[in-house]
Design an enzyme around this catalytic site. Sequence first.
Site, PDB file in Angstrom:
ATOM      1  CG  PHE A 112      -3.899 -23.385 -34.878  1.00  0.00           C
ATOM      2  CD1 PHE A 112      -3.290 -23.182 -33.688  1.00  0.00           C
ATOM      3  CD2 PHE A 112      -4.855 -24.337 -35.360  1.00  0.00           C
ATOM      4  CE1 PHE A 112      -3.343 -24.189 -32.628  1.00  0.00           C
ATOM      5  CE2 PHE A 112      -5.185 -25.074 -34.307  1.00  0.00           C
ATOM      6  CZ  PHE A 112      -4.559 -24.821 -32.865  1.00  0.00           C
ATOM      7  CD  GLN A 226      -2.087 -34.510 -34.102  1.00  0.00           C
ATOM      8  OE1 GLN A 226      -3.154 -34.131 -33.774  1.00  0.00           O
ATOM      9  NE2 GLN A 226      -1.399 -33.988 -35.029  1.00  0.00           N
ATOM     10  CG  HIS A 228      -1.039 -32.778 -27.344  1.00  0.00           C
ATOM     11  ND1 HIS A 228      -0.384 -32.141 -26.463  1.00  0.00           N
ATOM     12  CD2 HIS A 228      -1.865 -31.734 -27.921  1.00  0.00           C
ATOM     13  CE1 HIS A 228      -0.428 -30.912 -26.236  1.00  0.00           C
ATOM     14  NE2 HIS A 228      -1.603 -30.743 -27.349  1.00  0.00           N
ATOM     15  CG  LEU A 242      -4.528 -32.609 -24.488  1.00  0.00           C
ATOM     16  CD1 LEU A 242      -4.971 -31.938 -25.885  1.00  0.00           C
ATOM     17  CD2 LEU A 242      -3.329 -33.409 -24.791  1.00  0.00           C
ATOM     18  CD  GLU A 245       0.424 -28.548 -29.213  1.00  0.00           C
ATOM     19  OE1 GLU A 245       1.497 -29.310 -29.674  1.00  0.00           O
ATOM     20  OE2 GLU A 245      -0.282 -28.099 -29.930  1.00  0.00           O
ATOM     21  NE  ARG A 276      -0.768 -30.692 -31.537  1.00  0.00           N
ATOM     22  CZ  ARG A 276      -2.182 -30.669 -31.716  1.00  0.00           C
ATOM     23  NH1 ARG A 276      -2.574 -31.643 -32.247  1.00  0.00           N
ATOM     24  NH2 ARG A 276      -2.925 -29.660 -31.062  1.00  0.00           N
ATOM     25  CG  HIS A 341      -4.659 -34.799 -29.394  1.00  0.00           C
ATOM     26  ND1 HIS A 341      -5.511 -34.308 -28.514  1.00  0.00           N
ATOM     27  CD2 HIS A 341      -4.523 -33.870 -30.223  1.00  0.00           C
ATOM     28  CE1 HIS A 341      -5.971 -33.333 -28.910  1.00  0.00           C
ATOM     29  NE2 HIS A 341      -5.346 -32.965 -29.954  1.00  0.00           N
ATOM     30  NE  ARG A 376      -6.354 -33.278 -35.549  1.00  0.00           N
ATOM     31  CZ  ARG A 376      -6.565 -32.191 -34.600  1.00  0.00           C
ATOM     32  NH1 ARG A 376      -6.910 -31.249 -35.101  1.00  0.00           N
ATOM     33  NH2 ARG A 376      -6.000 -32.278 -33.435  1.00  0.00           N
TER      34      ARG A 376
END
Length: 566
Positions: A112, A226, A228, A242, A245, A276, A341, A376
């Site tokens: 991830f 952050q 997105h 959202l 992704e 991102r 986000h 993050r």
Amino acid sequence: MVLVIGTGGAGLRAAIELAESGTDVLAVGKRPKEDAHTALAAGGINAALATMDPEDSWQQHAADTLKESYLLADPRTAEIVTRGAALGIDDLERYGMAFAREEDGRISQRFFGAHKFRRTAFAGDYTGLEIQRTLIRRADQLKIPMLDSVYITRLLVHDGAVFGAYGFDLTDGQRYVIHADAVILAAGGHTRIWRRTSSRRDENTGDSFRLAVEAGARLRDPELVQFHPSGIIEPENAAGTLVSEAARGEGGILRNALGERFMSRYDPVRMELSTRDRVALASYTEIKEGRGTPKGGVWLDVSHLSRRTIMERLPRVYQTLLDLQMLDITRDPIEIAPTAHYSMGGVWVRHDDHSTDVRGLYAIGEASSGLHGANRLGGNSLIELLVFGRITGQAAAAYSRGLTAQPRSAAAVARARAEIDDLLAADGPENVRALQRAVRNTMTEHAGVVRDEAGLTAGLAELDAIDKRMEDVGVHPDIAGFQDLAHAFDLKSAALAARATLEAALERRETRGCHNRSDYPDMDPALRVNLVWSPETGITRESIAPMPDEIAALMEDVSTDGKLVE
């Protein structure tokens, strides 16, 4: 008794720890606990369990976290979270959570983002929802009292110590005076103060920030937000929702209004699988330079994929677009734009127990700060709330047990009562919802993906004008309940959070991680500091604790070949 404000994952985990320690606890939230923000987290939860890659370690997890933070995270906080991550997973297993597993029974873990090893545990693409359900089930077993429709308007403080909170019921307006030895703030961040956001209506409006600051606490790094890259544009009431992704991970292509596959200009190697912040910046640039769609977005196209692939790999994306727009993504592209986000900054807390400047007041989850810095690491937010939910629950229980007496203040309660009375009596011409929209427009225009001195200064001037208009609001509860009163407090929170964000963004004259300054495009080593804000002191700079040598030695650029970078 300890009061927990917020019934998402962080609040529930703290409440469980308190109840298991034998401490009386009350948890309150302004929305149904089953629908808390935690339930939206899809990807997974990080812990160096080494079930898939035996060479993984908490030290490597810490190193990856600190590198992704652009060196603004607190190394001590990163160590606490990564060391305590395995125990956090054990806790969830003890509460009965069903993780995805390998055939031999090991918890399955996947890559991830910028992790060196596979360390993200998951439950399908509903990890956050499963965590929330698991924690609710455990809280029910412990018979933890929870109030789902109570809006906390003010923390009650006397002589630098918290002694409870004041609020009202959203349905019938009934007032609550809650006396508590300690208070744990777990009421989320401030991403709803942008026009497009992955937060739902009336959540993450900066409640935690305002409650903490008005009680005497401070904020740290509020400018670090952050964005997105893929939030939908319409309908307006769902703008920012959202598009996972996974849509890019499965081969989705980004195009501008001219039909150009524009990521070749920004990351020709990784293209749509870039980070991102880079994809969000690329989309923002295309829109700003006039190559965006008529509605101010770019196109994300998966229609070239087989229908079977879409239905098997992207079922939530397919259903979401069908529900919200009657759009069939197997045939047509999706119009998207960058969306606010996650709040990586938040209430200033001590690294060891997340206590604040106010005695007896703690902050956890997205309300707090320290772990994420300027970017993050995907999957870290869920493990953070478990680790510090447990630690802070223990700290609040110990603080409560150690009190021999607790002075209270009738004047503090009277001020909280008068604040609501005054708003209910307010009958001015200004509409609360319109002013909330004005704040969101200001933040979107002047403090979005890319910022500069002139824009931030203009944003502060606009905010001054909004503050002036807020003096003439009208608040009108009706037969449906006291939502309009709640919106008035949401507006207060949004205005405070916006001011902190703009002032800190103005002070951070550099580009670092999520924070892009077009007039200061380089990273400034002198700004490897945390920016701490309060209304009284404005911005002060706080140095970052030294990084342990064993962690520093493990920091490296992690290969992202074949991985969707979170």
